[in-house]
Design a protein around this motif. Structure first.
Motif, PDB file in Angstrom:
ATOM      1  N   PHE A   1       3.636  -6.506  -0.628  1.00 19.74           N
ATOM      2  CA  PHE A   1       3.734  -5.322   0.215  1.00 19.74           C
ATOM      3  C   PHE A   1       5.147  -5.121   0.758  1.00 19.74           C
ATOM      4  O   PHE A   1       5.346  -4.368   1.697  1.00 19.74           O
ATOM      5  N   ASP A   2       6.118  -5.811   0.175  1.00 17.96           N
ATOM      6  CA  ASP A   2       7.526  -5.706   0.584  1.00 17.96           C
ATOM      7  C   ASP A   2       7.771  -6.127   2.024  1.00 17.96           C
ATOM      8  O   ASP A   2       8.678  -5.627   2.688  1.00 17.96           O
TER       9      ASP A   2
ATOM     10  N   ILE B   1       2.002   8.955   3.467  1.00 13.56           N
ATOM     11  CA  ILE B   1       3.104   8.769   4.401  1.00 13.56           C
ATOM     12  C   ILE B   1       4.223   8.087   3.634  1.00 13.56           C
ATOM     13  O   ILE B   1       4.165   6.894   3.367  1.00 13.56           O
ATOM     14  N   GLY B   2       5.191   8.879   3.248  1.00 10.54           N
ATOM     15  CA  GLY B   2       6.315   8.301   2.523  1.00 10.54           C
ATOM     16  C   GLY B   2       5.940   7.913   1.105  1.00 10.54           C
ATOM     17  O   GLY B   2       4.813   8.053   0.669  1.00 10.54           O
ATOM     18  N   GLU B   3       6.908   7.407   0.401  1.00 12.55           N
ATOM     19  CA  GLU B   3       6.715   6.994  -0.988  1.00 12.55           C
ATOM     20  C   GLU B   3       7.026   5.516  -1.162  1.00 12.55           C
ATOM     21  O   GLU B   3       7.539   5.098  -2.187  1.00 12.55           O
ATOM     22  N   SER B   4       6.731   4.707  -0.154  1.00 13.71           N
ATOM     23  CA  SER B   4       7.028   3.283  -0.266  1.00 13.71           C
ATOM     24  C   SER B   4       6.190   2.672  -1.371  1.00 13.71           C
ATOM     25  O   SER B   4       5.099   3.150  -1.686  1.00 13.71           O
ATOM     26  N   LYS B   5       6.729   1.597  -1.960  1.00 15.66           N
ATOM     27  CA  LYS B   5       6.028   0.929  -3.047  1.00 15.66           C
ATOM     28  C   LYS B   5       4.663   0.427  -2.587  1.00 15.66           C
ATOM     29  O   LYS B   5       3.690   0.492  -3.317  1.00 15.66           O
ATOM     30  N   SER B   6       4.579  -0.046  -1.337  1.00 15.79           N
ATOM     31  CA  SER B   6       3.312  -0.604  -0.863  1.00 15.79           C
ATOM     32  C   SER B   6       2.258   0.468  -0.597  1.00 15.79           C
ATOM     33  O   SER B   6       1.075   0.154  -0.543  1.00 15.79           O
ATOM     34  N   SER B   7       2.660   1.739  -0.460  1.00 16.67           N
ATOM     35  CA  SER B   7       1.660   2.778  -0.180  1.00 16.67           C
ATOM     36  C   SER B   7       0.722   2.991  -1.366  1.00 16.67           C
ATOM     37  O   SER B   7      -0.386   3.485  -1.191  1.00 16.67           O
TER      38      SER B   7
ATOM     39  N   LEU C   1      -7.612  -3.268  -4.577  1.00 15.60           N
ATOM     40  CA  LEU C   1      -7.174  -4.487  -5.252  1.00 15.60           C
ATOM     41  C   LEU C   1      -6.763  -4.222  -6.703  1.00 15.60           C
ATOM     42  O   LEU C   1      -5.896  -4.913  -7.240  1.00 15.60           O
ATOM     43  N   GLN C   2      -7.366  -3.235  -7.330  1.00 16.63           N
ATOM     44  CA  GLN C   2      -7.043  -2.932  -8.731  1.00 16.63           C
ATOM     45  C   GLN C   2      -5.585  -2.510  -8.887  1.00 16.63           C
ATOM     46  O   GLN C   2      -5.018  -2.623  -9.971  1.00 16.63           O
ATOM     47  N   ARG C   3      -4.967  -2.039  -7.825  1.00 12.15           N
ATOM     48  CA  ARG C   3      -3.581  -1.580  -7.906  1.00 12.15           C
ATOM     49  C   ARG C   3      -2.559  -2.643  -7.514  1.00 12.15           C
ATOM     50  O   ARG C   3      -1.362  -2.381  -7.507  1.00 12.15           O
ATOM     51  N   LEU C   4      -3.017  -3.843  -7.177  1.00 11.01           N
ATOM     52  CA  LEU C   4      -2.071  -4.896  -6.794  1.00 11.01           C
ATOM     53  C   LEU C   4      -1.184  -5.314  -7.956  1.00 11.01           C
ATOM     54  O   LEU C   4      -0.054  -5.753  -7.748  1.00 11.01           O
ATOM     55  N   LEU C   5      -1.695  -5.195  -9.163  1.00 11.19           N
ATOM     56  CA  LEU C   5      -0.922  -5.559 -10.349  1.00 11.19           C
ATOM     57  C   LEU C   5      -0.777  -4.345 -11.258  1.00 11.19           C
ATOM     58  O   LEU C   5      -1.732  -3.591 -11.441  1.00 11.19           O
ATOM     59  N   THR C   6       0.406  -4.187 -11.817  1.00 18.92           N
ATOM     60  CA  THR C   6       0.591  -3.145 -12.820  1.00 18.92           C
ATOM     61  C   THR C   6      -0.027  -3.640 -14.126  1.00 18.92           C
ATOM     62  O   THR C   6      -0.360  -4.823 -14.252  1.00 18.92           O
ATOM     63  N   GLU C   7      -0.150  -2.769 -15.093  1.00 14.70           N
ATOM     64  CA  GLU C   7      -0.695  -3.188 -16.392  1.00 14.70           C
ATOM     65  C   GLU C   7       0.168  -4.277 -17.011  1.00 14.70           C
ATOM     66  O   GLU C   7      -0.350  -5.244 -17.573  1.00 14.70           O
TER      67      GLU C   7
END
Length: 167
Positions: free
Chosen positions: A77-78, A124-130, A149-155
């Motif tokens: 989450f940076d 709210i913003g375009e942060s990577k963690s959003s 949780l499905q978005r915690l890892l990229t493909e």
């Protein structure tokens, strides 16, 4: 007959887990995800680092002979790294058949958050963690940040993790 019974049992389990969320904290913020993804909660075990992985991937752990990759959610989450302490733990989850350990600061509790108390997260913003946040859940006077949780890892990251020996 046993197939029907097994199917019925799974439906009953799904109903009892409906609206249940595991709540944990990072940087004094409350996050939550659906309990159905949780396999186990562990005290922080020894982690074997793997060279060349992303900084948020801390390495692997050996749980009863199974090698499981471990991610520091704070770093994903940076947020700045924080030394682990006695309340730091690993949440074992399963994402599309892939076991993954999530290192969090503390586990709080399991709460029922009915769908009528869940609001899609405002952009709210375009942060990577959003990209990990999909909604907020109202619980009394507090708000829990609900993560996908499905978005915690990229493909690409998922493919790399699947290539770790033992997976």
């Amino acid at each position: 007959m046993s197939q029907q019974l097994k199917s019925w049992d799974m439906d009953a389990d799904e109903d009892t887990m409906k609206d249940l969320y595991l709540c944990f904290s990072l940087e004094n913020r409350d996050y939550a995800f659906e309990v159905r993804h949780l396999t186990e909660i562990l005290a922080l075990p020894a982690i074997t680092t793997i060279p060349g992985t992303a900084p948020f991937l801390k390495g692997v752990i050996n749980i009863r002979g199974k090698i499981i990759p471990v991610m520091d959610v704070r770093m994903r989450f940076d947020m700045p790294f924080k030394p682990y302490h006695e309340r730091t733990c690993v949440l074992l989850v399963e994402l599309d058949g892939l076991p993954l350990g999530l290192i969090v600061d503390t586990v709080n509790d399991v709460l029922r958050i009915p769908s009528e108390n869940i609001d899609l997260a405002p952009k709210i913003g375009e942060s990577k963690s959003s990209r990990f946040i999909y909604a907020t859940g109202r619980v009394g006077d507090s708000v829990k940040i609900l993560i996908n949780l499905q978005r915690l890892l990229t493909e690409e990251e998922t493919v790399l993790i699947k290539d770790i020996p033992g997976n």
